[in-house]
Design a protein around this motif. Sequence first.
Motif, PDB file in Angstrom:
ATOM      1  N   GLY A 166       0.787  -1.261  -0.124  1.00  0.00           N
ATOM      2  CA  GLY A 166      -0.155   0.085  -0.089  1.00  0.00           C
ATOM      3  C   GLY A 166       0.858   1.187  -0.012  1.00  0.00           C
ATOM      4  O   GLY A 166       1.984   1.077   0.053  1.00  0.00           O
ATOM      5  N   THR A 167       0.104   2.445  -0.255  1.00  0.00           N
ATOM      6  CA  THR A 167       0.960   3.686  -0.275  1.00  0.00           C
ATOM      7  C   THR A 167       1.515   4.070   1.239  1.00  0.00           C
ATOM      8  O   THR A 167       0.968   3.412   2.061  1.00  0.00           O
ATOM      9  CB  THR A 167      -0.117   4.640  -0.639  1.00  0.00           C
ATOM     10  N   GLN A 168       2.307   5.096   1.219  1.00  0.00           N
ATOM     11  CA  GLN A 168       3.079   5.423   2.567  1.00  0.00           C
ATOM     12  C   GLN A 168       1.655   5.962   3.209  1.00  0.00           C
ATOM     13  O   GLN A 168       0.769   6.349   2.918  1.00  0.00           O
ATOM     14  CB  GLN A 168       3.639   6.713   2.198  1.00  0.00           C
ATOM     15  N   GLY A 169       1.673   5.707   4.469  1.00  0.00           N
ATOM     16  CA  GLY A 169       0.556   6.155   5.544  1.00  0.00           C
ATOM     17  C   GLY A 169      -0.575   5.085   5.533  1.00  0.00           C
ATOM     18  O   GLY A 169      -1.631   5.371   6.276  1.00  0.00           O
ATOM     19  N   SER A 170      -0.265   3.609   5.130  1.00  0.00           N
ATOM     20  CA  SER A 170      -1.219   3.013   5.365  1.00  0.00           C
ATOM     21  C   SER A 170      -1.126   1.886   6.570  1.00  0.00           C
ATOM     22  O   SER A 170      -1.603   0.806   6.504  1.00  0.00           O
ATOM     23  CB  SER A 170      -1.592   1.991   3.909  1.00  0.00           C
ATOM     24  N   ALA A 171      -0.057   2.159   7.281  1.00  0.00           N
ATOM     25  CA  ALA A 171       0.427   1.441   8.387  1.00  0.00           C
ATOM     26  C   ALA A 171       0.717  -0.133   8.079  1.00  0.00           C
ATOM     27  O   ALA A 171       0.338  -0.880   8.925  1.00  0.00           O
ATOM     28  CB  ALA A 171      -0.962   1.427   9.446  1.00  0.00           C
ATOM     29  N   SER A 259       5.302  -4.141   1.514  1.00  0.00           N
ATOM     30  CA  SER A 259       6.319  -3.290   0.534  1.00  0.00           C
ATOM     31  C   SER A 259       5.265  -1.996   0.177  1.00  0.00           C
ATOM     32  O   SER A 259       3.984  -2.177   0.195  1.00  0.00           O
ATOM     33  CB  SER A 259       6.500  -3.972  -0.611  1.00  0.00           C
ATOM     34  N   ILE A 260       5.735  -0.930  -0.645  1.00  0.00           N
ATOM     35  CA  ILE A 260       4.730  -0.040  -1.192  1.00  0.00           C
ATOM     36  C   ILE A 260       4.463  -0.806  -2.646  1.00  0.00           C
ATOM     37  O   ILE A 260       2.967  -0.649  -2.851  1.00  0.00           O
ATOM     38  CB  ILE A 260       5.534   1.109  -1.475  1.00  0.00           C
ATOM     39  N   PRO A 261       4.799  -0.854  -3.433  1.00  0.00           N
ATOM     40  CA  PRO A 261       4.270  -1.712  -4.664  1.00  0.00           C
ATOM     41  C   PRO A 261       4.318  -3.358  -4.456  1.00  0.00           C
ATOM     42  O   PRO A 261       5.141  -3.794  -3.429  1.00  0.00           O
ATOM     43  CB  PRO A 261       5.426  -1.374  -5.715  1.00  0.00           C
ATOM     44  N   PRO A 262       3.424  -3.972  -5.183  1.00  0.00           N
ATOM     45  CA  PRO A 262       3.450  -5.321  -5.028  1.00  0.00           C
ATOM     46  C   PRO A 262       4.913  -5.959  -5.528  1.00  0.00           C
ATOM     47  O   PRO A 262       5.345  -5.493  -6.552  1.00  0.00           O
ATOM     48  CB  PRO A 262       2.416  -5.876  -6.102  1.00  0.00           C
ATOM     49  N   VAL A 263       5.452  -6.742  -4.727  1.00  0.00           N
ATOM     50  CA  VAL A 263       6.773  -7.195  -5.100  1.00  0.00           C
ATOM     51  C   VAL A 263       6.772  -8.644  -5.684  1.00  0.00           C
ATOM     52  O   VAL A 263       7.795  -9.271  -6.048  1.00  0.00           O
ATOM     53  CB  VAL A 263       7.784  -6.979  -3.908  1.00  0.00           C
ATOM     54  N   ILE A 264       5.558  -9.543  -5.409  1.00  0.00           N
ATOM     55  CA  ILE A 264       5.694 -10.889  -5.816  1.00  0.00           C
ATOM     56  C   ILE A 264       5.255 -10.934  -7.090  1.00  0.00           C
ATOM     57  O   ILE A 264       4.188 -10.422  -7.769  1.00  0.00           O
ATOM     58  CB  ILE A 264       4.535 -11.443  -4.993  1.00  0.00           C
ATOM     59  N   THR A 265       6.144 -11.253  -8.084  1.00  0.00           N
ATOM     60  CA  THR A 265       5.654 -11.534  -9.613  1.00  0.00           C
ATOM     61  C   THR A 265       6.225 -12.963  -9.951  1.00  0.00           C
ATOM     62  O   THR A 265       5.397 -12.836 -11.142  1.00  0.00           O
ATOM     63  CB  THR A 265       6.632 -10.436 -10.215  1.00  0.00           C
ATOM     64  N   ILE A 274      -0.972 -14.554  -0.552  1.00  0.00           N
ATOM     65  CA  ILE A 274      -2.240 -13.654  -0.256  1.00  0.00           C
ATOM     66  C   ILE A 274      -1.534 -12.364  -0.227  1.00  0.00           C
ATOM     67  O   ILE A 274      -0.742 -11.866   0.500  1.00  0.00           O
ATOM     68  CB  ILE A 274      -2.708 -14.249   1.055  1.00  0.00           C
ATOM     69  N   CYS A 275      -2.197 -11.413  -1.106  1.00  0.00           N
ATOM     70  CA  CYS A 275      -1.654 -10.148  -1.391  1.00  0.00           C
ATOM     71  C   CYS A 275      -2.793  -9.284  -0.869  1.00  0.00           C
ATOM     72  O   CYS A 275      -3.931  -9.318  -1.372  1.00  0.00           O
ATOM     73  CB  CYS A 275      -1.356  -9.655  -2.672  1.00  0.00           C
ATOM     74  N   LEU A 276      -2.502  -8.430   0.178  1.00  0.00           N
ATOM     75  CA  LEU A 276      -3.549  -7.513   0.749  1.00  0.00           C
ATOM     76  C   LEU A 276      -2.997  -6.190   0.406  1.00  0.00           C
ATOM     77  O   LEU A 276      -2.182  -5.898   1.077  1.00  0.00           O
ATOM     78  CB  LEU A 276      -3.760  -7.861   2.165  1.00  0.00           C
ATOM     79  N   GLU A 277      -3.964  -5.444  -0.051  1.00  0.00           N
ATOM     80  CA  GLU A 277      -3.701  -4.054  -0.232  1.00  0.00           C
ATOM     81  C   GLU A 277      -4.246  -3.151   0.831  1.00  0.00           C
ATOM     82  O   GLU A 277      -5.337  -3.308   1.331  1.00  0.00           O
ATOM     83  CB  GLU A 277      -4.331  -3.436  -1.466  1.00  0.00           C
ATOM     84  N   LEU A 278      -3.349  -2.502   1.768  1.00  0.00           N
ATOM     85  CA  LEU A 278      -3.812  -1.811   2.989  1.00  0.00           C
ATOM     86  C   LEU A 278      -4.404  -0.559   2.680  1.00  0.00           C
ATOM     87  O   LEU A 278      -3.537   0.394   1.897  1.00  0.00           O
ATOM     88  CB  LEU A 278      -2.829  -1.716   3.905  1.00  0.00           C
ATOM     89  N   PRO A 279      -5.516  -0.035   3.212  1.00  0.00           N
ATOM     90  CA  PRO A 279      -5.889   1.250   2.989  1.00  0.00           C
ATOM     91  C   PRO A 279      -5.188   2.613   3.719  1.00  0.00           C
ATOM     92  O   PRO A 279      -4.706   2.138   4.750  1.00  0.00           O
ATOM     93  CB  PRO A 279      -7.351   1.244   3.254  1.00  0.00           C
ATOM     94  N   ARG A 280      -5.389   3.585   3.283  1.00  0.00           N
ATOM     95  CA  ARG A 280      -4.473   4.787   3.695  1.00  0.00           C
ATOM     96  C   ARG A 280      -5.139   5.252   4.914  1.00  0.00           C
ATOM     97  O   ARG A 280      -6.559   5.164   4.909  1.00  0.00           O
ATOM     98  CB  ARG A 280      -4.303   5.821   2.740  1.00  0.00           C
ATOM     99  N   ILE A 281      -4.624   5.260   6.108  1.00  0.00           N
ATOM    100  CA  ILE A 281      -5.456   5.718   7.333  1.00  0.00           C
ATOM    101  C   ILE A 281      -4.664   7.118   7.844  1.00  0.00           C
ATOM    102  O   ILE A 281      -3.699   7.495   7.553  1.00  0.00           O
ATOM    103  CB  ILE A 281      -5.286   4.788   8.320  1.00  0.00           C
ATOM    104  N   SER A 282      -5.502   7.754   9.026  1.00  0.00           N
ATOM    105  CA  SER A 282      -4.907   8.892   9.612  1.00  0.00           C
ATOM    106  C   SER A 282      -4.194   8.266  10.798  1.00  0.00           C
ATOM    107  O   SER A 282      -4.916   7.426  11.605  1.00  0.00           O
ATOM    108  CB  SER A 282      -6.218   9.569  10.052  1.00  0.00           C
ATOM    109  N   TYR A 283      -3.260   8.678  11.154  1.00  0.00           N
ATOM    110  CA  TYR A 283      -2.451   8.125  12.458  1.00  0.00           C
ATOM    111  C   TYR A 283      -2.714   8.774  13.697  1.00  0.00           C
ATOM    112  O   TYR A 283      -3.206   9.750  13.783  1.00  0.00           O
ATOM    113  CB  TYR A 283      -0.819   8.205  12.138  1.00  0.00           C
ATOM    114  N   LYS A 284      -2.480   7.921  14.844  1.00  0.00           N
ATOM    115  CA  LYS A 284      -2.608   8.248  16.168  1.00  0.00           C
ATOM    116  C   LYS A 284      -1.486   8.388  16.855  1.00  0.00           C
ATOM    117  O   LYS A 284      -0.536   7.804  16.472  1.00  0.00           O
ATOM    118  CB  LYS A 284      -3.945   7.203  16.736  1.00  0.00           C
TER     119      LYS A 284
END
Length: 367
Positions: A166-171, A259-265, A274-284
């Motif tokens: 996922g992108t930066q900020g997706s924990a 990883s930020i981009p998917p690295v399993i090719t 199992i590839c899971l894309e994490l959503p961006r969140i607001s940090y605490k």
Amino acid sequence: FYDPKTERAYVTASIEGLDSTMAINGKQFIEWISFQYYATSGQSANEASIKQARFALSGIAKFEGEQRQINLRVANHGSGNYIFLADEQLHTVEVLPTGWRIIEEPPVKFWKPSSMQPLPIPKQNGDIDLMWKFINVKEVDRPLLIAWILESYRSETPKPVLSLYGTQGSAKSSTQDKVRQLIDNSAVNLRSAPKSVQDIFVGAGCNWLISYENLSHLSAPIQDAFCTLATGGGFAARALYSDDEESVIEAKRPIILNSIPPVITAQDLTDRAICLELPRISYKEEVSLEKEWQAAMPLIFGGLLDLFVKTLKQMPKVKLTNPPRMADFTRLGEAMMQAQGKPAGEFTKLYRANLNEGVSRSMESSP
């Protein structure tokens, strides 16, 4: 005693009233036997004497001692699954299709490497839903993650590689760290990318769960090594100072990456991932969130064990028709969702959809 699978000699000794198993060539045993010598004689043992004692004890273990399999964090014995808590009292959780309990003397041997950290003491009637306040996974993907965690509590079955991206900020790192704390807590839960195939298998020699973070690329040999480790295999290299001996490491381990981009090719690894894309969140704030996590962990772990019991009870009733490559994992996932009242086939459908997305990602990333 001697473990022919790992080719290591071990000793079980009473330390502060608890039976502790140590590898004779390990740091813990060297420190313990050095202290025993000092406590007995009032003098320190020299390095040559300690080395001589280790050689002698290794030979005794191999040729006179019994042969026993040594386990790192989880083990299977009969109909039971055993999870080593590695706490101060060296407790173990026994999980059966009829329930789970904490015991002091399991029927299997566990070894505690120096990097292994305790798991939380689980509480009865736990609550898995508390997990999602701390672990950032889309609701649709949560059954896949929970099934992967439960699969990591089984020692004999192949395990899919779990890839979080996922992108930066997706924990990603925080999520990975907390997942590992529920399976195989370590002094270093997140490790940098491996430099070689040998690094991966050396890590597997003293860790139940293999965990790497912030990956940007996986070479073909590294992806092949992950395939081998996920389904069971070994690595051989020339033994130190020897031209006619090999040092062999054989293992089957759960693997988690982020990883930020998917690295399993690679196609073989895609079929086992199992590839899971994490959503961006607001940090605490980390301090307050960590306190809440520490308080919630025993209930979350207890909830996972409660579900594991129900899953084991349901598994003999599960019938699979043309399952995906990781059939053992698919059966466990089906049993898990059926035990929660879901219709048959729902987990397989979810798992196949994730595999198909993995194939599409691999094609997109290939020039």
